[in-house]
Design an enzyme around this catalytic site. Structure first.
Site, PDB file in Angstrom:
ATOM      1  CG  HIS A  19      -1.742  -1.211   1.379  1.00  0.00           C
ATOM      2  ND1 HIS A  19      -3.047  -1.239   0.971  1.00  0.00           N
ATOM      3  CD2 HIS A  19      -1.466  -2.457   1.857  1.00  0.00           C
ATOM      4  CE1 HIS A  19      -3.552  -2.450   1.207  1.00  0.00           C
ATOM      5  NE2 HIS A  19      -2.617  -3.204   1.735  1.00  0.00           N
ATOM      6  CD  GLU A 200      -4.877  -8.089   7.047  1.00  0.00           C
ATOM      7  OE1 GLU A 200      -5.835  -7.558   6.449  1.00  0.00           O
ATOM      8  OE2 GLU A 200      -3.865  -7.447   7.437  1.00  0.00           O
ATOM      9  CG  ASP A 278       0.067  -5.246   4.380  1.00  0.00           C
ATOM     10  OD1 ASP A 278      -0.588  -4.718   3.475  1.00  0.00           O
ATOM     11  OD2 ASP A 278      -0.465  -5.750   5.399  1.00  0.00           O
TER      12      ASP A 278
HETATM   13  N1  ADE Z   1      -4.812  -1.247   4.214  1.00  0.00           N
HETATM   14  C1  ADE Z   1      -3.500  -1.087   4.434  1.00  0.00           C
HETATM   15  N2  ADE Z   1      -2.977  -2.183   4.981  1.00  0.00           N
HETATM   16  C2  ADE Z   1      -3.987  -3.091   5.087  1.00  0.00           C
HETATM   17  C3  ADE Z   1      -4.081  -4.422   5.579  1.00  0.00           C
HETATM   18  N3  ADE Z   1      -3.028  -5.071   6.068  1.00  0.00           N
HETATM   19  N4  ADE Z   1      -5.286  -5.014   5.550  1.00  0.00           N
HETATM   20  C4  ADE Z   1      -6.361  -4.371   5.076  1.00  0.00           C
HETATM   21  N5  ADE Z   1      -6.320  -3.134   4.610  1.00  0.00           N
HETATM   22  C5  ADE Z   1      -5.142  -2.487   4.611  1.00  0.00           C
HETATM   23 ZN    ZN Z   2      -2.634  -5.113   2.556  1.00  0.00          ZN
END
Ligand code: ADE
Ligand code: ZN
Length: 339
Positions: A19, A200, A278
């Protein structure tokens, strides 16, 4: 012979779960905040780092969305993106598929175009001067409504030359994949690459639902898939890639420690898993630190590292020819390292 950490540092790799807002290092956040006159709840970068102590995904997202408030001008988005790409190039990332969260900016009155133009300028520069190719994936925030997401999709449709894919992120709990069926149907019809965060914090059922209803070609995270053997069989048979983020999973307490992470089990089970960072500014490391910390805790050998790096290209949206060229580059690297 190089140490395992040295071997990891030098191997060519792709990053597929990143991200861009999660690469905002505290120093840059403070500097951009100052130049834009946006006040932050931290006196300095060190204090910000100390505050990055998360108990779960939501506690992280609250801090992460607040930090994005410093990003206002095209220059800010350029500075953010080029800083990440320089770091990625230094870690032998050859190709990056980068998420951005436009709704976290448009909700503050920033134009969609400002965000995309700033990011895009850095992507062009990285391609020309850093040898890193890129794809941009626009994520839809799942805690907001599908209608709001569709408005973003319609914006992305005007920027198809820059936006290759549509993803789904933010709070998984209470926001299941089914909420976005119409949006992903349309994104798929429009020819976007489609991916989604699933499994997740959510269960294997969430991974299965995302796979069955959203036309996705990859699952982001997906670590909870291991709870359903039939699902694992399907993921292995179809070689659906899973973009795993080890340091994120430990910092957000998906696993109690790196030793308990299931990355190695997933790899041994034949899943097409990749390692990614991430939100590296928040989780204590970029892609190489993710490989290294996972390798140390899980006792991964060179073959496992090579498999993960190969998977990173296989799982990308690069053309077949480019995937083959990068895998050949890995072969040459292994040969050179064994001499
Ligand atoms: N946005 C940024 N990091 C994230 C993550 N690990 N899970 C969900 N949304 C996100
Ligand atoms: Zn993510």
């Amino acid at each position: 012979m190089k140490s395992l950490a040295g071997f990891i540092a030098g191997i060519p790799k792709a990053e597929l779960h990143l991200h861009i807002e999660g690469t905002l290092e505290p120093e840059l956040m403070i500097a951009i905040g100052k130049r834009n006159g946006v006040s932050l709840p931290y006196p300095d970068a060190e204090a910000a780092r100390k505050a990055y102590n998360f108990s779960d995904l939501q506690s992280f997202l609250d801090i992460y969305y607040r930090a994005t408030a410093v990003l206002i001008t095209e220059e800010d988005f350029y500075d953010l993106t080029i800083a990440y790409l320089r770091k990625a190039a230094s870690q032998q990332v050859r190709h990056a598929e980068i998420f951005f969260d436009p709704q976290s900016h448009t909700a503050r009155g920033i134009a969609f175009e400002t965000v995309v133009r700033g990011i895009e300028r850095a992507l062009v520069e990285a391609n020309d001067t850093l040898g890193v190719s890129t794809k941009l994936i626009m994520c839809v925030l799942r805690h907001l409504s599908e209608e709001e997401g569709i408005k973003m999709l319609e914006k992305a449709m005007l920027w198809k030359q820059w936006i290759a894919g549509i993803g789904l992120d933010s709070s998984e709990r209470g926001n299941p994949p089914e909420k976005f069926i119409r949006l992903f149907e349309r994104a798929h019809r429009e020819g976007f690459l489609t991916v989604a965060h699933a499994g997740e914090e959510g269960s294997a059922a969430s991974v299965k639902k995302a796979l069955d209803t959203l036309h996705i070609v990859r699952i982001d995270h997906g670590v909870h898939c291991m709870e359903d053997e039939r699902l694992v069989e399907e993921l292995v048979r179809r070689q659906i890639p899973l973009t795993v983020c080890p340091l994120s999973n430990v910092r957000l307490r998906v696993f109690k420690s790196m030793k308990e992470h299931n990355l190695k089990t997933m790899l041994e089970r034949g899943l097409c898993v990749t390692v990614n960072s991430d939100d590296p500014a928040y989780f204590g490391g970029y892609i190489n630190e993710n490989y290294i910390e996972a390798a140390i805790a899980l006792d991964l050998d060179r073959d496992a590292i090579v498999r993960l790096a190969q998977n990173s290209f296989t799982a990308s949206s690069l053309s077949t020819v480019h995937k083959e060229l990068y895998r050949k580059e890995i072969d040459r690297y292994i040969q050179q390292e064994s001499n």
